[in-house]
Scaffold this active site. Structure first.
Site, mmCIF file in Angstrom:
data_model
loop_
_atom_site.group_PDB
_atom_site.id
_atom_site.type_symbol
_atom_site.label_atom_id
_atom_site.label_comp_id
_atom_site.label_asym_id
_atom_site.label_seq_id
_atom_site.Cartn_x
_atom_site.Cartn_y
_atom_site.Cartn_z
ATOM 1 C CB ALA A 220 1.076 -11.361 12.227
ATOM 2 C CE LYS B 159 -6.502 -8.594 -0.625
ATOM 3 N NZ LYS B 159 -5.856 -8.073 0.589
ATOM 4 C CE1 TYR C 202 -4.638 -8.652 -6.121
ATOM 5 C CE2 TYR C 202 -6.950 -8.193 -5.704
ATOM 6 C CZ TYR C 202 -5.642 -8.253 -5.272
ATOM 7 O OH TYR C 202 -5.351 -7.936 -3.959
ATOM 8 C CB ALA D 270 0.855 -9.031 1.498
#
Ligand code: NAD
Length: 394
Positions: free
Chosen positions: A112, A244, A235, A140
């Site tokens: 992708a 993110k 994270y 992911a």
């Protein structure tokens, strides 16, 4: 061939085609049990549609809203030596079940991140579907080849600025172990942003816009995770957290572009669930095992399909603007982050040991969910039966 699970750490090397179909069916049944979503999407493109949140999104769009769906993913087809990956079998099953109900469904297997797959998708949409009114970005990936420079970026899951010392779960041995992680060095932060940040989402939107494939009022969403403080060093405050942040930057920029035509871009903060990606993150499987026990006892446990159904029905397709937090994100992690749930997580986290693992956490539930990702442990599937692994798209 009789297919049994071959688990190695956080991956399973085999997947079961009949079990994967049963898993997809289970999610379709959940969506159907909740009824049609009023004014839902008509033409949806789901990038990363074969497993986890992306698969749940495709199922929700198709079976919850009768949308035409195009799904893009990167999976391995079956060969003489090994079964296909679970996402392959899931997608074959999804297409079959969607077509059986008269729904248009087409899948594109390839990278992708590449210009080529974007061009193939654009051509398919132009020919068969028309402009899309929903684009879900649910990739992911551990690496990305940049389409313009050819440089290969690798994402890492590391703390930033300091070492991390904590506890994690050896899921093979059911042992709670200390974990030590060195902080990211050199280009690791920038590389992780290049893989899991927002640039590719923007490139997809450019490609669709350039081809006149964004419908008036179209919506697009990418998923993120915030989670509790105990996961922040690796994270939210770690390399993936920086990526993110970049995803949120991209979301705002895409939103500005779509606003003039009544559209919008969102970042949805989702709950921690068992997926092939989340099981690879240190600390997370232990946290998920604990969280599942607490949320199941509280009656608030949700899997990906329940999360995405709630996202569509209560936020994206309500007759009002979605409710967002101070940073403009849609929060589907609300039940996970309830203070009483997190207080219990904190209290028990400190007490978990190998000996108390089964008593304090739902590790059995975690393992069951993990195996289901690969089509194992589904009710009604005969795992002793001979099955043909060569299950292909029709
Ligand atoms: P997953 O591993 O189940 O799915 C990843 C998908 O990306 C698959 O369809 C895979 O085929 C596809 N993919 C990977 N590389 C690709 C490539 N190069 N080209 C095409 N397709 C490719 O992951 P997931 O856990 O469902 O994660 C999806 C999103 O949800 C991520 O952004 C993740 O950060 C976010 N999220 C996950 C959780 C969680 O607990 N799992 C929680 C909150 C948010």
């Amino acid at each position: 061939m009789i297919i049994k699970p071959k688990v190695r750490g956080f991956i399973c090397l085999t997947s079961h085609p009949v079990g994967c179909e049963a898993h997809v069916k289970e999610q379709i049944d959940t969506i159907k049990s909740k009824g049609l979503i009023e004014k839902g999407p008509k033409n949806a493109l789901v990038i990363g549609s074969s497993t986890g949140y992306g698969l749940a999104s495709r199922i929700t769009a198709a079976f919850g809203s009768r949308a035409n769906t195009v799904g893009v993913f990167f999976e391995k087809e079956p060969s003489e030596k090994r079964t296909a990956t679970a996402g392959w079998y899931n997608s074959v099953a999804f297409e079959k079940l969607a077509k059986a109900e008269g729904l248009y469904a087409k899948s594109i297997n390839g990278d992708a991140f590449s210009d080529e797959i974007k061009a193939v998708t654009v051509e398919l949409l132009k020919k068969n579907v028309g402009p899309v009114d929903l684009i879900i970005n649910s990739l992911a990936s551990p690496r990305r080849t940049h389409p313009k420079t050819g440089k290969v970026f690798k994402s890492v899951l590391k703390p930033i600025g300091q070492d991390y010392n904590g506890q994690t779960l050896d899921t093979d041995k059911a042992m709670v172990k200390p974990v030590h992680m060195e902080p990211a060095a050199g280009e690791e932060i920038a590389e992780t942003i290049a893989v899991m940040g927002g640039e590719d989402w923007e490139m997809w939107m450019d490609a669709l816009d350039g081809a006149g494939l964004l419908a008036q009022g179209c919506k697009t969403i990418s998923y993120t995770y915030i989670g509790p403080k105990l996961t922040w060093p690796i994270y939210r405050d770690g390399t993936i957290g920086k990526a993110k942040e970049d995803l949120e930057r991209a979301g705002k920029s895409i939103n500005e572009r779509l606003e003039s035509r009544g559209g919008s871009a969102y970042v949805g903060v989702m709950k921690a669930i068992v997926t092939q990606s989340s099981s690879a993150i240190p600390v997370v499987p232990l946290y998920i095992s604990l969280l599942f026990k607490i949320m199941k006892e509280a009656g608030t446990h949700e899997g990906p399909i329940e999360q995405v159904q709630r996202l569509f029905a209560t936020q994206l397709y309500k007759d009002r603007v979605p409710e967002t937090d101070e940073a403009g994100r849609i929060r589907l992690d609300d039940l996970e982050m309830l203070p009483e749930i997190q207080a219990e997580v904190d209290e028990k986290w400190a007490k978990i040991s190998t000996e108390s693992l089964h008593e304090l956490t739902d590790f059995k539930g975690y393992q069951k969910e993990f195996l289901k990702l690969f089509g194992f442990g589904l009710p009604g599937v005969d795992y002793e039966a001979d099955v043909d692994p060569f299950v292909m798209f029709s």
